[in-house]
Design a protein around this motif. Structure first.
Motif, PDB file in Angstrom:
ATOM      1  N   VAL A 156       4.769   3.490  -7.446  1.00  0.00           N
ATOM      2  CA  VAL A 156       5.064   2.417  -6.490  1.00  0.00           C
ATOM      3  C   VAL A 156       3.984   1.328  -6.477  1.00  0.00           C
ATOM      4  CG1 VAL A 156       6.519   3.813  -5.019  1.00  0.00           C
ATOM      5  CG2 VAL A 156       4.072   3.747  -4.562  1.00  0.00           C
ATOM      6  N   MET A 157       2.738   1.695  -6.753  1.00  0.00           N
ATOM      7  CA  MET A 157       1.647   0.720  -6.682  1.00  0.00           C
ATOM      8  C   MET A 157       1.467  -0.056  -7.979  1.00  0.00           C
ATOM      9  SD  MET A 157       0.026   0.714  -3.670  1.00  0.00           S
ATOM     10  CE  MET A 157      -1.691   0.249  -3.933  1.00  0.00           C
ATOM     11  N   GLY A 158       1.768   0.583  -9.117  1.00  0.00           N
ATOM     12  CA  GLY A 158       1.528  -0.059 -10.397  1.00  0.00           C
ATOM     13  C   GLY A 158       0.057  -0.030 -10.771  1.00  0.00           C
ATOM     14  N   ARG A 159      -0.251  -0.654 -11.903  1.00  0.00           N
ATOM     15  CA  ARG A 159      -1.623  -0.681 -12.401  1.00  0.00           C
ATOM     16  C   ARG A 159      -2.491  -1.624 -11.569  1.00  0.00           C
ATOM     17  NH1 ARG A 159      -1.241  -3.014 -17.971  1.00  0.00           N
ATOM     18  NH2 ARG A 159      -3.500  -2.770 -17.897  1.00  0.00           N
ATOM     19  N   GLY A 160      -3.800  -1.504 -11.802  1.00  0.00           N
ATOM     20  CA  GLY A 160      -4.725  -2.445 -11.189  1.00  0.00           C
ATOM     21  C   GLY A 160      -5.738  -1.844 -10.246  1.00  0.00           C
ATOM     22  N   THR A 197       5.512  -1.647   2.874  1.00  0.00           N
ATOM     23  CA  THR A 197       6.003  -2.874   2.259  1.00  0.00           C
ATOM     24  C   THR A 197       6.007  -4.006   3.283  1.00  0.00           C
ATOM     25  OG1 THR A 197       8.378  -2.793   2.781  1.00  0.00           O
ATOM     26  CG2 THR A 197       7.609  -1.361   1.002  1.00  0.00           C
ATOM     27  N   VAL A 198       6.212  -5.221   2.803  1.00  0.00           N
ATOM     28  CA  VAL A 198       6.250  -6.372   3.705  1.00  0.00           C
ATOM     29  C   VAL A 198       7.437  -6.293   4.660  1.00  0.00           C
ATOM     30  CG1 VAL A 198       5.020  -7.896   2.118  1.00  0.00           C
ATOM     31  CG2 VAL A 198       7.519  -7.743   1.989  1.00  0.00           C
ATOM     32  N   ASP A 199       8.422  -5.464   4.308  1.00  0.00           N
ATOM     33  CA  ASP A 199       9.612  -5.317   5.150  1.00  0.00           C
ATOM     34  C   ASP A 199       9.576  -4.076   6.039  1.00  0.00           C
ATOM     35  OD1 ASP A 199      10.732  -7.615   4.030  1.00  0.00           O
ATOM     36  OD2 ASP A 199      11.606  -6.468   2.368  1.00  0.00           O
ATOM     37  N   GLY A 200       8.530  -3.273   5.919  1.00  0.00           N
ATOM     38  CA  GLY A 200       8.446  -2.041   6.700  1.00  0.00           C
ATOM     39  C   GLY A 200       8.099  -0.854   5.835  1.00  0.00           C
ATOM     40  N   ASN A 201       8.015   0.305   6.455  1.00  0.00           N
ATOM     41  CA  ASN A 201       7.613   1.522   5.756  1.00  0.00           C
ATOM     42  C   ASN A 201       8.818   2.296   5.239  1.00  0.00           C
ATOM     43  OD1 ASN A 201       5.154   0.704   6.723  1.00  0.00           O
ATOM     44  ND2 ASN A 201       5.007   2.288   8.295  1.00  0.00           N
ATOM     45  N   GLN A 202       8.644   2.916   4.058  1.00  0.00           N
ATOM     46  CA  GLN A 202       9.700   3.725   3.472  1.00  0.00           C
ATOM     47  C   GLN A 202       9.133   5.082   3.069  1.00  0.00           C
ATOM     48  OE1 GLN A 202      11.271  -0.044   1.027  1.00  0.00           O
ATOM     49  NE2 GLN A 202      12.638   1.705   0.817  1.00  0.00           N
ATOM     50  N   ILE A 203       9.925   6.124   3.284  1.00  0.00           N
ATOM     51  CA  ILE A 203       9.495   7.498   3.024  1.00  0.00           C
ATOM     52  C   ILE A 203       9.976   7.954   1.652  1.00  0.00           C
ATOM     53  CG2 ILE A 203       9.585   9.886   3.846  1.00  0.00           C
ATOM     54  CD1 ILE A 203       8.077   7.919   5.677  1.00  0.00           C
ATOM     55  N   GLY A 258       0.834  -1.191   0.000  1.00  0.00           N
ATOM     56  CA  GLY A 258       0.000   0.000   0.000  1.00  0.00           C
ATOM     57  C   GLY A 258       0.869   1.241   0.000  1.00  0.00           C
ATOM     58  N   ALA A 259       0.266   2.401  -0.239  1.00  0.00           N
ATOM     59  CA  ALA A 259       1.044   3.642  -0.260  1.00  0.00           C
ATOM     60  C   ALA A 259       0.129   4.842  -0.079  1.00  0.00           C
ATOM     61  CB  ALA A 259       1.812   3.774  -1.571  1.00  0.00           C
ATOM     62  N   ASP A 260       0.681   5.881   0.542  1.00  0.00           N
ATOM     63  CA  ASP A 260       0.028   7.184   0.644  1.00  0.00           C
ATOM     64  C   ASP A 260       0.943   8.203  -0.019  1.00  0.00           C
ATOM     65  OD1 ASP A 260      -1.914   5.967   2.216  1.00  0.00           O
ATOM     66  OD2 ASP A 260      -0.952   6.554   4.097  1.00  0.00           O
ATOM     67  N   ALA A 261       0.416   9.008  -0.934  1.00  0.00           N
ATOM     68  CA  ALA A 261       1.205  10.053  -1.588  1.00  0.00           C
ATOM     69  C   ALA A 261       0.536  11.394  -1.365  1.00  0.00           C
ATOM     70  CB  ALA A 261       1.326   9.768  -3.092  1.00  0.00           C
TER      71      ALA A 261
END
Length: 333
Positions: A218-222, A265-271, A188-191
């Motif tokens: 970052v999310m891609g299509r869909g 991400t599955v590994d944690g959040n990135q800014i 998921g992502a917030d922009a």
């Protein structure tokens, strides 16, 4: 004696200048290698100035492979005052950087090899792009691709017809931090970005597209459907992807505006952020000019504009969920 020598030097220099002029070297486009002559359509946006500063620098970055902006057709919006009022000053700005001003797109196409369609007013893009397609030249189309989803679809249909791939993207696709994201791990992502409104364009097409492009990078299509919350100062769009992921865009019109986001991400959040400037986008434009390969697929760009059109429809329906399929069907009919 010194006076005579100085006079002879001036006369000789004048004759040399005349000779060069007769040979055509005074025309800017003749000083750039064939194939690398860029023409700009539209001097109603600061992007045209910034791109020219970078590409026409005294010592440009070798990454730009000798491409230079040699000519520009300035129009451009004629009735969006904040855009149209820039044109006279921007004409003088680019002339000082060695850019020739032409009286028509036809004249521009005759002395250039590739095109930056920079017109800020997306309502003109389809008509202007068609001239470029018919001339058989590669073209980068700056945001927005067009001022309607219908015109966006028409541009990509023309791209297929004339067999000329079109590259369009916001420079926020290359925001700092984006390269470190493993997109296969994004859940998921917030922009967020500024989202100024312009009455002649769908709300997010005008400026909020920057935040939407960041989200899609970052999310891609869909994305399946969107809902929108709107106030005079803020918009929030919530998109639900077919695989259940959620992505949001916050568009701001008050306070100090910035660009950025958080990627889950599955590994944690990135800014994400801050903004990386125009240079990363220009590097990809040059690569496209050289190879004809587009870094962003037509399908993704079309979905970005369907996402924003669905957000407008959600606003008209007081925040109800709207599918991207429904707005694409309407625009295609």
């Amino acid at each position: 004696m010194m006076t005579m020598n100085r006079r002879k030097f001036i006369e000789a220099s004048a004759l040399a200048g005349t000779s060069l002029g007769m040979l055509g070297f005074k025309t800017p486009h003749t000083l750039v290698a064939e194939g690398k002559r860029i023409g700009i359509i539209g001097l109603d946006t600061s992007h045209s100035i910034e791109f020219t500063k970078v590409l026409n620098a005294a010592q440009p970055n070798p990454a730009y492979d000798g491409y230079r902006i040699v000519a520009a057709y300035p129009y451009g919006s004629k009735d969006i005052e904040k855009s149209a009022s820039r044109i006279p000053g921007y004409i003088e700005d680019v002339k000082r950087m060695g850019v020739q001003i032409t009286g028509s797109i036809k004249d521009l196409l005759e002395i250039t090899d590739v095109i930056l369609l920079e017109t800020n007013d997306g309502r003109l893009h389809l008509e202007q792009a068609m001239e470029v397609f018919k001339a058989g030249k590669k073209m980068f189309i700056d945001k927005p691709v067009a001022a309607s989803l219908r015109d966006t679809l028409a541009i990509y249909k023309a791209s297929e017809k004339y067999k000329i791939p079109v590259f369009s993207a916001s420079s926020l696709r290359y925001i700092k931090g984006i390269d470190s994201i493993d997109k296969s791990k994004v859940v998921g992502a917030d922009a967020f970005s500024p989202a100024a409104l312009e009455k002649t364009h769908p709300d997010f097409y005008w400026y909020g597209v920057h935040g939407v492009e960041t989200l899609y990078t970052v999310m891609g299509r869909g994305c399946k459907s969107v809902t929108r919350v709107h106030t005079p100062d803020t918009d929030i769009i919530v998109g639900v992807w077919q695989d259940g992921r959620i992505g949001t865009v916050r568009g701001t019109r008050s306070g100090k505006n910035h660009y950025g986001g958080t990627v889950f991400t599955v590994d944690g959040n990135q800014i994400l952020g801050p903004y990386a400037g125009y240079e990363p986008l220009l590097a990809h434009i040059v690569k496209y000019f050289n190879t004809g390969e587009i870094p962003v697929s037509p399908e993704e760009t079309i979905e970005i504009f369907a996402f924003m059109e669905a957000a407008d429809e959600s606003k008209r329906q007081s925040g109800k969920s709207v599918t991207l399929e429904s707005v694409l069907k309407k625009a295609s009919s």
